[in-house]
Design a protein around this motif. Sequence first.
Motif, PDB file in Angstrom:
ATOM      1  N   SER A   2      43.863  -7.924  25.977  1.00  0.00           N
ATOM      2  CA  SER A   2      44.946  -8.337  25.101  1.00  0.00           C
ATOM      3  C   SER A   2      45.286  -9.800  25.342  1.00  0.00           C
ATOM      4  O   SER A   2      45.229 -10.284  26.458  1.00  0.00           O
ATOM      5  CB  SER A   2      46.170  -7.456  25.379  1.00  0.00           C
ATOM      6  N   ASN A   3      45.656 -10.510  24.268  1.00  0.00           N
ATOM      7  CA  ASN A   3      46.048 -11.908  24.398  1.00  0.00           C
ATOM      8  C   ASN A   3      47.507 -12.059  24.776  1.00  0.00           C
ATOM      9  O   ASN A   3      47.950 -13.128  25.130  1.00  0.00           O
ATOM     10  CB  ASN A   3      45.780 -12.654  23.087  1.00  0.00           C
ATOM     11  N   LYS A   4      48.271 -10.986  24.649  1.00  0.00           N
ATOM     12  CA  LYS A   4      49.699 -11.026  24.923  1.00  0.00           C
ATOM     13  C   LYS A   4      49.942 -11.117  26.431  1.00  0.00           C
ATOM     14  O   LYS A   4      49.462 -10.303  27.196  1.00  0.00           O
ATOM     15  CB  LYS A   4      50.348  -9.760  24.365  1.00  0.00           C
ATOM     16  N   ARG A   5      50.696 -12.123  26.833  1.00  0.00           N
ATOM     17  CA  ARG A   5      51.064 -12.268  28.248  1.00  0.00           C
ATOM     18  C   ARG A   5      52.567 -12.167  28.374  1.00  0.00           C
ATOM     19  O   ARG A   5      53.294 -12.876  27.706  1.00  0.00           O
ATOM     20  CB  ARG A   5      50.628 -13.630  28.796  1.00  0.00           C
ATOM     21  N   GLU A   6      53.005 -11.279  29.235  1.00  0.00           N
ATOM     22  CA  GLU A   6      54.431 -11.200  29.543  1.00  0.00           C
ATOM     23  C   GLU A   6      54.796 -12.437  30.347  1.00  0.00           C
ATOM     24  O   GLU A   6      53.985 -12.950  31.110  1.00  0.00           O
ATOM     25  CB  GLU A   6      54.725  -9.949  30.376  1.00  0.00           C
ATOM     26  N   LEU A  24      49.594   3.973  41.242  1.00  0.00           N
ATOM     27  CA  LEU A  24      50.255   4.555  40.082  1.00  0.00           C
ATOM     28  C   LEU A  24      51.356   3.639  39.561  1.00  0.00           C
ATOM     29  O   LEU A  24      51.528   3.483  38.345  1.00  0.00           O
ATOM     30  CB  LEU A  24      50.810   5.940  40.415  1.00  0.00           C
ATOM     31  N   LEU A  25      52.094   3.002  40.469  1.00  0.00           N
ATOM     32  CA  LEU A  25      53.148   2.070  40.075  1.00  0.00           C
ATOM     33  C   LEU A  25      52.557   0.823  39.412  1.00  0.00           C
ATOM     34  O   LEU A  25      53.056   0.359  38.381  1.00  0.00           O
ATOM     35  CB  LEU A  25      53.977   1.691  41.300  1.00  0.00           C
ATOM     36  N   LEU A  26      51.493   0.282  39.993  1.00  0.00           N
ATOM     37  CA  LEU A  26      50.825  -0.879  39.385  1.00  0.00           C
ATOM     38  C   LEU A  26      50.298  -0.530  38.008  1.00  0.00           C
ATOM     39  O   LEU A  26      50.412  -1.318  37.064  1.00  0.00           O
ATOM     40  CB  LEU A  26      49.684  -1.360  40.286  1.00  0.00           C
ATOM     41  N   LYS A  27      49.721   0.653  37.875  1.00  0.00           N
ATOM     42  CA  LYS A  27      49.189   1.119  36.588  1.00  0.00           C
ATOM     43  C   LYS A  27      50.292   1.142  35.534  1.00  0.00           C
ATOM     44  O   LYS A  27      50.105   0.662  34.416  1.00  0.00           O
ATOM     45  CB  LYS A  27      48.577   2.509  36.758  1.00  0.00           C
ATOM     46  N   GLU A  28      51.446   1.673  35.919  1.00  0.00           N
ATOM     47  CA  GLU A  28      52.570   1.762  34.983  1.00  0.00           C
ATOM     48  C   GLU A  28      53.120   0.385  34.625  1.00  0.00           C
ATOM     49  O   GLU A  28      53.249   0.032  33.449  1.00  0.00           O
ATOM     50  CB  GLU A  28      53.674   2.619  35.597  1.00  0.00           C
ATOM     51  N   LYS A  29      53.434  -0.419  35.625  1.00  0.00           N
ATOM     52  CA  LYS A  29      54.126  -1.690  35.398  1.00  0.00           C
ATOM     53  C   LYS A  29      53.238  -2.756  34.752  1.00  0.00           C
ATOM     54  O   LYS A  29      53.723  -3.590  33.993  1.00  0.00           O
ATOM     55  CB  LYS A  29      54.696  -2.235  36.707  1.00  0.00           C
ATOM     56  N   LEU A  30      51.945  -2.734  35.077  1.00  0.00           N
ATOM     57  CA  LEU A  30      51.032  -3.734  34.506  1.00  0.00           C
ATOM     58  C   LEU A  30      50.282  -3.195  33.287  1.00  0.00           C
ATOM     59  O   LEU A  30      49.437  -3.879  32.729  1.00  0.00           O
ATOM     60  CB  LEU A  30      50.056  -4.232  35.574  1.00  0.00           C
ATOM     61  N   GLU A  31      50.608  -1.960  32.903  1.00  0.00           N
ATOM     62  CA  GLU A  31      50.048  -1.340  31.703  1.00  0.00           C
ATOM     63  C   GLU A  31      48.527  -1.248  31.744  1.00  0.00           C
ATOM     64  O   GLU A  31      47.834  -1.616  30.795  1.00  0.00           O
ATOM     65  CB  GLU A  31      50.542  -2.056  30.444  1.00  0.00           C
ATOM     66  N   PHE A  32      48.027  -0.730  32.874  1.00  0.00           N
ATOM     67  CA  PHE A  32      46.595  -0.477  32.989  1.00  0.00           C
ATOM     68  C   PHE A  32      46.227   0.692  32.069  1.00  0.00           C
ATOM     69  O   PHE A  32      47.066   1.547  31.800  1.00  0.00           O
ATOM     70  CB  PHE A  32      46.210  -0.114  34.422  1.00  0.00           C
ATOM     71  N   PRO A  33      44.971   0.751  31.632  1.00  0.00           N
ATOM     72  CA  PRO A  33      44.552   1.865  30.772  1.00  0.00           C
ATOM     73  C   PRO A  33      44.573   3.205  31.521  1.00  0.00           C
ATOM     74  O   PRO A  33      44.553   3.250  32.757  1.00  0.00           O
ATOM     75  CB  PRO A  33      43.126   1.490  30.364  1.00  0.00           C
ATOM     76  N   ILE A  47      42.687  -6.232  36.431  1.00  0.00           N
ATOM     77  CA  ILE A  47      43.380  -7.519  36.286  1.00  0.00           C
ATOM     78  C   ILE A  47      42.450  -8.617  35.771  1.00  0.00           C
ATOM     79  O   ILE A  47      42.920  -9.603  35.223  1.00  0.00           O
ATOM     80  CB  ILE A  47      44.097  -7.975  37.575  1.00  0.00           C
ATOM     81  N   THR A  48      41.143  -8.448  35.929  1.00  0.00           N
ATOM     82  CA  THR A  48      40.220  -9.500  35.485  1.00  0.00           C
ATOM     83  C   THR A  48      39.590  -9.224  34.136  1.00  0.00           C
ATOM     84  O   THR A  48      38.915 -10.102  33.606  1.00  0.00           O
ATOM     85  CB  THR A  48      39.093  -9.725  36.510  1.00  0.00           C
ATOM     86  N   GLY A  49      39.801  -8.030  33.569  1.00  0.00           N
ATOM     87  CA  GLY A  49      39.146  -7.788  32.298  1.00  0.00           C
ATOM     88  C   GLY A  49      39.796  -6.790  31.369  1.00  0.00           C
ATOM     89  O   GLY A  49      39.434  -6.713  30.201  1.00  0.00           O
ATOM     90  N   LEU A  50      40.759  -6.037  31.864  1.00  0.00           N
ATOM     91  CA  LEU A  50      41.330  -4.979  31.020  1.00  0.00           C
ATOM     92  C   LEU A  50      42.733  -5.280  30.523  1.00  0.00           C
ATOM     93  O   LEU A  50      43.158  -4.727  29.508  1.00  0.00           O
ATOM     94  CB  LEU A  50      41.344  -3.643  31.789  1.00  0.00           C
ATOM     95  N   ILE A  51      43.450  -6.119  31.226  1.00  0.00           N
ATOM     96  CA  ILE A  51      44.820  -6.459  30.830  1.00  0.00           C
ATOM     97  C   ILE A  51      45.000  -7.964  30.898  1.00  0.00           C
ATOM     98  O   ILE A  51      44.176  -8.675  31.471  1.00  0.00           O
ATOM     99  CB  ILE A  51      45.880  -5.791  31.748  1.00  0.00           C
TER     100      ILE A  51
END
Length: 101
Positions: A2-6, A24-33, A47-51
């Motif tokens: 995604s191009n969107k950056r918080e 699990l917390l990182l997955k939730e907060k950083l919106e991992f797939p 962090i290097t290719g999915l979000i």
Amino acid sequence: MSNKRESMVTIDISNVQTANELHLLLKEKLEFPDFYGENWDAFWDAITGLISMPNKLVFIGWSGFEKKLPSDAKIMKQCFIDYNEEFPTLKCDFFFNYHEN
């Protein structure tokens, strides 16, 4: 990716007791797939290719977390350092010693 950056994401890790809880917390907060593998190799891939990483990432409760899970704290911190070295145009400012008020 995604191009969107918080602009900023804050993650409270003060109650994290295990590496699994952390992932699990990182997955939730950083919106991992949903297929995120919940390990450090999967974290790097995420962090290097999915979000898109935020401009600023703040961890609350770092010092206590570092005492409970020192090896995971070290690995996570190194992942962020490596990320900024490999992707300077997508740099994310990380705050690990943020203290609660």
